[in-house]
Design a protein around this motif. Structure first.
Motif, short mmCIF file in Angstrom:
data_model
loop_
_atom_site.label_atom_id
_atom_site.label_comp_id
_atom_site.label_asym_id
_atom_site.label_seq_id
_atom_site.Cartn_x
_atom_site.Cartn_y
_atom_site.Cartn_z
N GLY A 469 0.94 -1.16 -0.10
CA GLY A 469 0.02 -0.16 -0.16
C GLY A 469 0.30 1.24 0.00
N ILE A 470 2.25 0.93 0.79
CA ILE A 470 3.11 2.53 0.49
C ILE A 470 3.85 2.33 -0.49
CG2 ILE A 470 2.19 2.69 2.63
CD1 ILE A 470 5.16 1.67 3.56
N ASN A 471 3.23 1.65 -1.23
CA ASN A 471 4.34 0.51 -2.55
C ASN A 471 5.59 0.55 -2.59
OD1 ASN A 471 2.54 1.84 -4.94
ND2 ASN A 471 2.72 4.19 -3.96
N GLN A 472 5.98 -0.63 -1.51
CA GLN A 472 7.46 -0.98 -1.32
C GLN A 472 7.40 -2.38 -1.86
OE1 GLN A 472 10.13 0.41 2.48
NE2 GLN A 472 8.49 2.39 1.51
N PRO A 473 6.57 -3.39 -2.55
CA PRO A 473 6.34 -4.54 -2.38
C PRO A 473 8.52 -5.17 -2.81
CG PRO A 473 5.99 -3.71 -4.76
CD PRO A 473 6.49 -2.44 -3.46
N PRO A 474 8.70 -6.32 -3.01
CA PRO A 474 9.61 -6.37 -3.13
C PRO A 474 10.20 -6.90 -4.92
CG PRO A 474 8.25 -8.61 -2.01
CD PRO A 474 7.04 -7.41 -2.27
N THR A 475 11.10 -6.26 -5.28
CA THR A 475 11.50 -6.25 -5.95
C THR A 475 13.37 -7.00 -6.49
OG1 THR A 475 12.99 -4.25 -5.44
CG2 THR A 475 10.88 -3.63 -6.02
N GLY A 476 12.75 -7.70 -7.60
CA GLY A 476 14.30 -8.67 -7.20
C GLY A 476 14.32 -10.07 -6.21
N SER A 477 15.53 -9.70 -5.75
CA SER A 477 16.13 -9.91 -4.48
C SER A 477 16.02 -9.51 -3.85
CB SER A 477 17.55 -10.84 -4.99
OG SER A 477 18.18 -9.74 -4.84
N LYS A 478 15.74 -8.55 -3.97
CA LYS A 478 15.00 -7.70 -2.26
C LYS A 478 14.02 -7.63 -1.77
CE LYS A 478 18.59 -3.92 -4.31
NZ LYS A 478 18.74 -2.53 -4.11
N ASP A 479 14.33 -8.11 -0.70
CA ASP A 479 12.52 -8.40 0.15
C ASP A 479 12.42 -7.53 1.92
OD1 ASP A 479 10.36 -9.59 1.16
OD2 ASP A 479 10.21 -11.02 0.32
N PRO A 480 13.39 -6.88 1.53
CA PRO A 480 13.78 -6.12 3.14
C PRO A 480 12.91 -6.57 4.78
CG PRO A 480 13.28 -4.76 2.53
CD PRO A 480 12.98 -6.12 0.90
N PHE A 481 10.90 -6.51 3.83
CA PHE A 481 10.06 -7.31 5.15
C PHE A 481 9.98 -8.50 4.89
CE2 PHE A 481 10.19 -2.18 5.48
CZ PHE A 481 10.11 -2.73 6.85
N ALA A 482 10.21 -9.77 4.52
CA ALA A 482 10.61 -10.77 4.53
C ALA A 482 9.72 -11.60 3.96
CB ALA A 482 11.10 -11.87 5.47
N LEU A 483 8.34 -10.55 2.91
CA LEU A 483 7.46 -10.30 2.54
C LEU A 483 6.40 -12.21 2.25
CD1 LEU A 483 6.41 -7.29 1.06
CD2 LEU A 483 6.05 -8.12 3.53
N ARG A 484 8.77 -12.35 1.11
CA ARG A 484 7.49 -13.52 0.12
C ARG A 484 7.82 -15.36 1.53
NH1 ARG A 484 12.01 -11.18 -2.83
NH2 ARG A 484 11.46 -11.38 -5.16
N ARG A 485 8.54 -14.76 2.07
CA ARG A 485 7.76 -15.34 3.45
C ARG A 485 7.05 -15.48 4.32
NH1 ARG A 485 13.35 -15.17 7.00
NH2 ARG A 485 12.16 -13.30 8.06
N ALA A 486 6.51 -14.47 4.26
CA ALA A 486 5.28 -14.44 4.91
C ALA A 486 3.99 -14.75 4.37
CB ALA A 486 4.97 -12.87 5.38
N THR A 487 4.43 -14.78 3.51
CA THR A 487 2.99 -14.89 2.19
C THR A 487 3.20 -16.96 1.83
OG1 THR A 487 3.58 -13.21 0.47
CG2 THR A 487 2.36 -15.27 -0.44
N LEU A 488 4.28 -17.47 2.03
CA LEU A 488 4.20 -19.39 2.10
C LEU A 488 4.49 -19.24 3.31
CD1 LEU A 488 7.60 -19.84 -0.02
CD2 LEU A 488 5.89 -20.19 -0.72
N GLY A 489 4.34 -19.19 4.50
CA GLY A 489 3.65 -18.77 6.00
C GLY A 489 1.93 -19.41 5.94
#
Length: 692
Positions: A469-489
């Motif tokens: 919502g603040i335009n900070q989705p993961p980009t490439g290999s950068k995922d500082p808030f671990a959103l991919r891991r949060a999603t899989l969880g």
């Protein structure tokens, strides 16, 4: 061709233990790549009898290559150029094409020769000693090592992760004369810093590990040291009838810290066992690199195993020294625990108002309020206690400001459980303090309570919609808030726990809980697409093809549990003999309908059905539809596809006997409606045409 053993050793000050194995593996890889490049096209044949062994110890990195070819073979470079008849103009001058060919070959026109009617370039390269190329290969390998920050030392301009003290470079029994890291290469290594702090002259590369072990008190082989530590630790634990817990990461770290490991058994006061076990374990492992022990009941025992880097004549003094060191560490943990229990988690939530979660998303306290609200709603949907979920959500980050978690961040959640229990919170509320962080990593256990599940999902969805919502989705290999891991969880919790939850609905509620998100429009769809895409890797790991995943993704079911059922049903459908033909038919139907821009599922008129094949297909669809829709309603997609597979014969006959694009518009539209009805039934599960 002659072959000799090659040895390279880089002696340093103590290397970073957590990076030692990575550096060792990378050094071997880069040296081999350099040698293969130098040997050229015959590299594989020349290296087929060469055994490669890397060594890694606290003060050294080494690579030994047995039976390494001593020469770079002679070679011929040959390249054909333009035809001789057009290589020169009428005046006998070289054409631009010929001059360009010569430049490409790095030569001049007069060095070219004619062969078979073409101008050609031939260059003979004589065989040369590999030893001449090895210094550059080694230096290049060292330059490519994955070192985040290099350092300089003394007056040297050389750079490495730690100061370099000596260099060994030998081919056979001869030293390769060169300079590496501003040091002249030789044949002298060094022994253990305390047991044998002297130079050791190496006669032959093959004797490297044995010489260091027998004379220098150094086990250079990382795997040998690791196994020795493991066996010694097991033996020490047996002395007190306990079981030592050997964490692989800690084992690698202590292996990297010791050249001559000796396991010693120590103990601590039993009064410390009143502190949560994980706090004691963290203190011993993180600060002192000790292995902890369990008694026969599986509880923490008042013992530890330390790995000493010396073989002491008075080991009891070493043990007592370690016991003296660990005592204040454990006393600190006990003090933190007793102090923390004096302040309730509810009281600590006020401190969260001063901690920023993310500058555009407010404080951690505001986040817990959003988590509580969403968790309560999720709890209602899964038949759990709404009040417990809301309470657990409000308290779930309170232990972050406790003294214990500030000292041991890895204990967040676990300490929340202990403090909630101490405060008299409901058991599910207490467990949710720890469980809402689960799964912490791939393959980790999931929450066991519904309250823990609700808070875990709410926490992750709040973060996802907030960052998107603040335009900070993961980009490439950068995922500082671990959103991919949060999603899989999140997906794991929902699917593996069998929770019937609609992601789109939950994402909308989570997004509405935030104030003034700049990218609010269409936010839930963006996050939903991101989350569903994470299923791709999930199913690849399970051996399910990407086509199956894409077939389900095409109809975009918004319930992860429903998505999973469809994928498994489609994967089963692919094993049926009718699958290939029906997938191809669906693809054909899809193409026809898209070109005719047929929308929805128009009604079929029986009076316009002329051919026997279309009448048979229409009748079969009419007969099968009620049962299929009932199976859809029950979520039994596998049975639905099995029933639909019975249509194969009718579908094949239809396409063989019926002209869809009839001249009569009414008949044509009726046949398109029939195909639309057929496709609609399959789309109730997935877009089977993608399998074709």
């Amino acid at each position: 061709m002659a072959a000799k053993d090659f040895l390279f050793e880089l002696g340093t000050e103590e290397l970073p233990p957590k990076a030692l194995l990575t550096l060792s593996n990378a050094l071997q890889k880069e040296i081999l790549a350099g040698i293969e490049s130098a040997l050229g096209k015959d590299a594989k044949a020349l290296l087929k009898d060469s055994a490669v062994k890397s060594y890694a110890a606290p003060r050294r990195l080494a690579v030994l290559i047995e039976s390494l070819a001593t020469e770079v073979p002679a070679s011929t470079f040959f390249m054909q150029g333009p035809p001789a008849r057009i290589a020169y103009d009428a005046d006998g001058n070289p054409t631009k094409a010929l001059e360009g060919f010569a430049r490409k070959c790095g030569t001049s026109v007069d060095q070219l020769e004619e062969q078979d009617g073409k101008l050609c370039f031939r260059q003979e390269t004589a065989a040369k000693p590999l030893a001449d190329a090895l210094p550059a290969i080694i230096q290049n390998a060292l330059d490519k090592l994955p070192i985040a920050k290099r350092m300089r030392w003394g007056a040297s301009r050389a750079e490495f992760v730690r100061p370099v003290k000596w260099v060994v470079m030998m081919l056979g029994d001869e030293v390769i004369e060169c300079e590496i890291m501003s040091l002249k290469a030789g044949r002298k290594t060094r022994g253990h810093r305390f047991h044998y702090n002297q130079e050791i002259e190496l006669i032959a590369p093959a004797d490297y590990a044995t010489t260091l072990k027998e004379r220098g008190y150094v086990l250079a082989d990382f795997a040998e040291r690791r196994e020795l530590i493991r066996s010694q630790a097991l033996a020490e634990a047996e002395k007190v009838g306990a079981e030592v817990v050997i964490d692989s990461g800690l084992l690698d770290e202590v292996t990297a810290l010791n050249e001559w490991p000796v396991a010693l058994l120590g103990r601590f006061e039993e009064r410390f066992l009143d502190v949560p076990a994980q706090a004691l374990i963290s203190s011993m492992a993180d600060h002192q690199k000790y292995f902890h022990l369990l008694n026969k009941e599986g509880e923490l025992a008042p013992f530890f195993i330390t790995i000493s880097n010396i073989e002491s004549k008075e080991p009891q003094q070493v043990i007592e020294g370690n016991e003296k060191v660990i005592r204040p560490r454990l006393a600190d943990a006990a003090f933190f625990f007793e102090t923390d229990k004096k302040t309730s988690l509810e009281t600590r939530t006020e401190q969260l108002k001063k901690i920023v979660f993310q500058k555009d998303l407010g404080t951690v306290h505001e986040k817990t309020e959003r988590i509580a609200k969403l968790a309560g709603l999720i709890a209602e949907k899964i038949g759990s206690d709404k009040g417990w979920a809301e309470r657990a959500g409000l308290l779930c980050k309170a232990d972050l400001v406790s003294d214990m978690v500030l000292e041991f961040p890895e204990l967040q959640g676990l300490m929340g459980y202990h403090y909630a229990t101490n405060d008299g919170e409901a058991e599910e509320v207490a467990k949710a303090q720890d469980e809402h962080y689960m799964p912490r990593f791939a393959g980790d256990q999931l929450p066991t309570t519904q309250t823990g599940m609700a808070v875990a999902i709410a926490d992750r969805l709040d973060t996802l919609v907030g960052l998107f919502g603040i335009n900070q989705p993961p980009t490439g290999s950068k995922d500082p808030f671990a959103l991919r891991r949060a999603t899989l969880g999140t997906l794991r919790i929902i699917v593996e726990s069998g929770l019937d939850l609609d992601l789109r609905e939950l994402l909308k509620i989570a997004a509405d809980n935030h104030n003034d998100l700049p990218a609010r429009e269409g936010l839930e769809e963006k996050v939903l697409d991101f989350m569903l895409e994470r299923f791709r890797a999930w199913y690849e790991d399970a051996g399910i093809s990407a086509e199956v995943f894409l077939a389900v993704l095409a109809v975009k079911p918004t319930s992860p549990l429903d998505f999973d059922k469809r994928v498994k049903a489609v994967n089963h459908f692919r094993s049926l003999s009718e699958a290939e033909a029906l997938a191809a038919a669906n693809k054909r139907v899809s193409n026809i309908l898209s070109k005719q821009e047929v929308k929805g599922t128009p009604a079929v008129s029986e009076s316009l059905l002329q051919d026997a094949a279309e009448q048979a297909l229409a009748a079969e669809l009419q007969n099968i539809q009620p049962g299929i829709e009932a199976l859809f309603e029950a979520g039994d997609y596998q049975a639905a596809l099995e029933k639909l597979s019975a249509l194969r014969s009718s579908v094949d006959n239809f396409f063989e006997d019926v002209m869809v694009m009839a001249d009569d518009e009414a008949v044509r539209n009726n046949r398109l409606a029939l195909l639309s009805q057929l496709r609609s039934l399959f789309l109730g599960v997935a877009d089977i045409s993608i399998l074709g």
